[in-house]
Design a protein around this motif. Structure first.
Motif, PDB file in Angstrom:
ATOM      1  N   ILE A 121       7.618 110.860  -3.245  1.00 14.74           N
ATOM      2  CA  ILE A 121       6.756 109.685  -3.354  1.00 14.74           C
ATOM      3  C   ILE A 121       5.784 109.579  -2.176  1.00 14.74           C
ATOM      4  O   ILE A 121       4.604 109.246  -2.361  1.00 14.74           O
ATOM      5  CB  ILE A 121       7.605 108.403  -3.441  1.00 14.74           C
ATOM      6  CG1 ILE A 121       8.492 108.423  -4.700  1.00 14.74           C
ATOM      7  CG2 ILE A 121       6.721 107.163  -3.441  1.00 14.74           C
ATOM      8  CD1 ILE A 121       9.462 107.262  -4.791  1.00 14.74           C
ATOM      9  N   PHE A 122       6.280 109.876  -0.965  1.00 17.46           N
ATOM     10  CA  PHE A 122       5.487 109.673   0.246  1.00 17.46           C
ATOM     11  C   PHE A 122       5.135 111.007   0.905  1.00 17.46           C
ATOM     12  O   PHE A 122       5.803 112.022   0.669  1.00 17.46           O
ATOM     13  CB  PHE A 122       6.274 108.809   1.245  1.00 17.46           C
ATOM     14  CG  PHE A 122       6.581 107.428   0.742  1.00 17.46           C
ATOM     15  CD1 PHE A 122       5.621 106.425   0.788  1.00 17.46           C
ATOM     16  CD2 PHE A 122       7.839 107.118   0.233  1.00 17.46           C
ATOM     17  CE1 PHE A 122       5.902 105.144   0.326  1.00 17.46           C
ATOM     18  CE2 PHE A 122       8.138 105.840  -0.223  1.00 17.46           C
ATOM     19  CZ  PHE A 122       7.160 104.853  -0.177  1.00 17.46           C
ATOM     20  N   ASP A 147      14.522 102.001 -10.694  1.00 22.42           N
ATOM     21  CA  ASP A 147      13.247 101.342 -10.390  1.00 22.42           C
ATOM     22  C   ASP A 147      13.038 101.301  -8.882  1.00 22.42           C
ATOM     23  O   ASP A 147      13.924 100.877  -8.131  1.00 22.42           O
ATOM     24  CB  ASP A 147      13.235  99.915 -10.945  1.00 22.42           C
ATOM     25  CG  ASP A 147      13.142  99.888 -12.461  1.00 22.42           C
ATOM     26  OD1 ASP A 147      12.163 100.430 -12.996  1.00 22.42           O
ATOM     27  OD2 ASP A 147      14.063  99.333 -13.103  1.00 22.42           O
ATOM     28  N   VAL A 148      11.866 101.755  -8.442  1.00 21.28           N
ATOM     29  CA  VAL A 148      11.484 101.739  -7.027  1.00 21.28           C
ATOM     30  C   VAL A 148      10.313 100.768  -6.874  1.00 21.28           C
ATOM     31  O   VAL A 148       9.319 100.879  -7.594  1.00 21.28           O
ATOM     32  CB  VAL A 148      11.061 103.139  -6.540  1.00 21.28           C
ATOM     33  CG1 VAL A 148      10.693 103.106  -5.067  1.00 21.28           C
ATOM     34  CG2 VAL A 148      12.170 104.146  -6.790  1.00 21.28           C
ATOM     35  N   TYR A 149      10.455  99.822  -5.937  1.00 21.90           N
ATOM     36  CA  TYR A 149       9.423  98.811  -5.727  1.00 21.90           C
ATOM     37  C   TYR A 149       8.827  98.974  -4.331  1.00 21.90           C
ATOM     38  O   TYR A 149       9.550  98.897  -3.337  1.00 21.90           O
ATOM     39  CB  TYR A 149      10.014  97.408  -5.878  1.00 21.90           C
ATOM     40  CG  TYR A 149      10.615  97.160  -7.246  1.00 21.90           C
ATOM     41  CD1 TYR A 149       9.826  96.713  -8.296  1.00 21.90           C
ATOM     42  CD2 TYR A 149      11.974  97.388  -7.481  1.00 21.90           C
ATOM     43  CE1 TYR A 149      10.371  96.487  -9.559  1.00 21.90           C
ATOM     44  CE2 TYR A 149      12.521  97.168  -8.737  1.00 21.90           C
ATOM     45  CZ  TYR A 149      11.716  96.722  -9.773  1.00 21.90           C
ATOM     46  OH  TYR A 149      12.258  96.513 -11.014  1.00 21.90           O
ATOM     47  N   THR A 180      16.909 109.408  -0.241  1.00 22.70           N
ATOM     48  CA  THR A 180      16.515 110.389   0.777  1.00 22.70           C
ATOM     49  C   THR A 180      15.877 111.620   0.137  1.00 22.70           C
ATOM     50  O   THR A 180      15.114 112.333   0.789  1.00 22.70           O
ATOM     51  CB  THR A 180      17.723 110.822   1.619  1.00 22.70           C
ATOM     52  OG1 THR A 180      18.686 111.481   0.791  1.00 22.70           O
ATOM     53  CG2 THR A 180      18.378 109.621   2.288  1.00 22.70           C
ATOM     54  N   LEU A 181      16.178 111.856  -1.113  1.00 17.92           N
ATOM     55  CA  LEU A 181      15.578 112.970  -1.852  1.00 17.92           C
ATOM     56  C   LEU A 181      14.242 112.568  -2.472  1.00 17.92           C
ATOM     57  O   LEU A 181      13.232 113.243  -2.308  1.00 17.92           O
ATOM     58  CB  LEU A 181      16.530 113.447  -2.952  1.00 17.92           C
ATOM     59  CG  LEU A 181      17.912 113.932  -2.502  1.00 17.92           C
ATOM     60  CD1 LEU A 181      18.813 114.160  -3.720  1.00 17.92           C
ATOM     61  CD2 LEU A 181      17.792 115.211  -1.688  1.00 17.92           C
ATOM     62  N   VAL A 182      14.229 111.446  -3.160  1.00 16.23           N
ATOM     63  CA  VAL A 182      13.056 111.048  -3.931  1.00 16.23           C
ATOM     64  C   VAL A 182      11.892 110.619  -3.038  1.00 16.23           C
ATOM     65  O   VAL A 182      10.726 110.842  -3.391  1.00 16.23           O
ATOM     66  CB  VAL A 182      13.427 109.925  -4.916  1.00 16.23           C
ATOM     67  CG1 VAL A 182      12.193 109.337  -5.577  1.00 16.23           C
ATOM     68  CG2 VAL A 182      14.364 110.474  -5.986  1.00 16.23           C
ATOM     69  N   LYS A 218      -2.125 107.494   1.433  1.00 19.06           N
ATOM     70  CA  LYS A 218      -1.497 108.711   1.919  1.00 19.06           C
ATOM     71  C   LYS A 218      -2.265 109.359   3.074  1.00 19.06           C
ATOM     72  O   LYS A 218      -1.801 110.343   3.655  1.00 19.06           O
ATOM     73  CB  LYS A 218      -1.340 109.707   0.773  1.00 19.06           C
ATOM     74  CG  LYS A 218      -0.361 109.229  -0.295  1.00 19.06           C
ATOM     75  CD  LYS A 218      -0.048 110.308  -1.317  1.00 19.06           C
ATOM     76  CE  LYS A 218       1.005 109.822  -2.304  1.00 19.06           C
ATOM     77  NZ  LYS A 218       1.385 110.867  -3.295  1.00 19.06           N
ATOM     78  N   ASN A 219      -3.419 108.800   3.407  1.00 15.88           N
ATOM     79  CA  ASN A 219      -4.224 109.356   4.498  1.00 15.88           C
ATOM     80  C   ASN A 219      -3.909 108.718   5.850  1.00 15.88           C
ATOM     81  O   ASN A 219      -4.491 109.110   6.860  1.00 15.88           O
ATOM     82  CB  ASN A 219      -5.720 109.176   4.188  1.00 15.88           C
ATOM     83  CG  ASN A 219      -6.146 109.949   2.963  1.00 15.88           C
ATOM     84  OD1 ASN A 219      -5.763 111.100   2.773  1.00 15.88           O
ATOM     85  ND2 ASN A 219      -6.935 109.311   2.102  1.00 15.88           N
ATOM     86  N   GLN A 220      -3.007 107.748   5.853  1.00 21.19           N
ATOM     87  CA  GLN A 220      -2.660 107.068   7.103  1.00 21.19           C
ATOM     88  C   GLN A 220      -1.141 107.035   7.260  1.00 21.19           C
ATOM     89  O   GLN A 220      -0.448 106.482   6.422  1.00 21.19           O
ATOM     90  CB  GLN A 220      -3.213 105.638   7.112  1.00 21.19           C
ATOM     91  CG  GLN A 220      -2.901 104.875   8.389  1.00 21.19           C
ATOM     92  CD  GLN A 220      -3.443 103.452   8.333  1.00 21.19           C
ATOM     93  OE1 GLN A 220      -3.648 102.890   7.262  1.00 21.19           O
ATOM     94  NE2 GLN A 220      -3.675 102.859   9.501  1.00 21.19           N
TER      95      GLN A 220
END
Length: 234
Positions: free
Chosen positions: A93-94, A205-207, A87-89, A71-73
């Motif tokens: 996550i990011f 499920d998100v991969y 587009t919401l989730v 998450k630092n890059q």
């Protein structure tokens, strides 16, 4: 069962639309501030919708590969597009991100007003090569400024188990910026299908792939890796 799903989806829609109007109006007061401030305010609409979706429709999600994210890059997210859900989730996550989207979406009352505050890369898809140049130029600038960029390389929402053509724009932009790329697949379309009002309960499920270095890959290699990742998780 269908009636229950319909009623629960109605309840979700009421909360989603009411909160959309609220955040769209509230967001206008953030215009004098930086993009970071605007995003910090506006992304809570997505946070609310994900929580409200879980409460009303029983729709949850599980992330596989979250440990891969640095998450630092700032990076490029090349994602499968099956639903409005992602587009919401993705905003949970990011880190802070800009979306590549159709310019006409910004004309939708309330939704477009709020989305415009989030500094999207709004493309005129009828502009051909000019649209591609805009994506590469603006996307590279966003990454250099520390923002993540979300690209749906299939260009439109696809049905579950159906793979669309992988367009070159996202890969070209990532290559130009020598960016880190994360490939993201999911099965949201099985629970919140394209153009469907009814949301089915369950767990999406998100991969997330390991990071790819676009600076060390050709555009063709990156698109091939994207296609293989999507196929693997259809």
């Amino acid at each position: 069962m269908q009636l229950i799903w319909f009623l629960r989806s109605c309840l979700f829609a009421v909360g989603q639309l009411t909160s959309l109007v609220f955040f769209s109006v509230l967001g206008q007061f953030t215009r004098p501030f930086s993009f970071k401030v605007r995003y910090d305010v506006m992304h809570y609409w997505a946070v609310f919708c994900v929580w409200w979706l879980k409460l009303t429709c029983g729709l949850r999600y599980q992330v596989h590969g979250a440990e891969h994210i640095n998450k630092n890059q700032a990076a490029v997210i090349m994602a499968r597009h099956e639903s409005a859900w992602e587009t919401l989730v993705f905003q949970q996550i990011f880190p802070r991100q800009a979306y590549v989207l159709k310019r006409e979406l910004l004309r939708i009352p309330f939704f477009g007003w709020g989305m415009a505050l989030l500094h999207p890369i709004a493309i005129d898809r009828g502009a051909g090569r000019q649209a591609l140049k805009q994506l590469v130029s603006e996307g590279s600038a966003r990454i250099k400024s520390g923002d993540w960029v979300v690209v749906f390389p299939e260009g439109t929402r696809m049905a579950p188990n159906e793979l669309g053509k992988i367009n070159v724009g996202g890969a070209m932009m990532a290559s130009q910026a020598k960016a880190t790329v994360y490939l993201v697949a999911h099965n949201a379309g099985s629970y919140w299908p394209k153009n469907s009002f009814i949301k089915r309960p369950g767990s999406i499920d998100v991969y997330i792939s390991e990071p790819l270095n676009a600076g060390e890959m050709s555009v063709a290699e990156l698109n091939r890796a994207t296609e293989e990742w999507f196929k693997k998780h259809l």
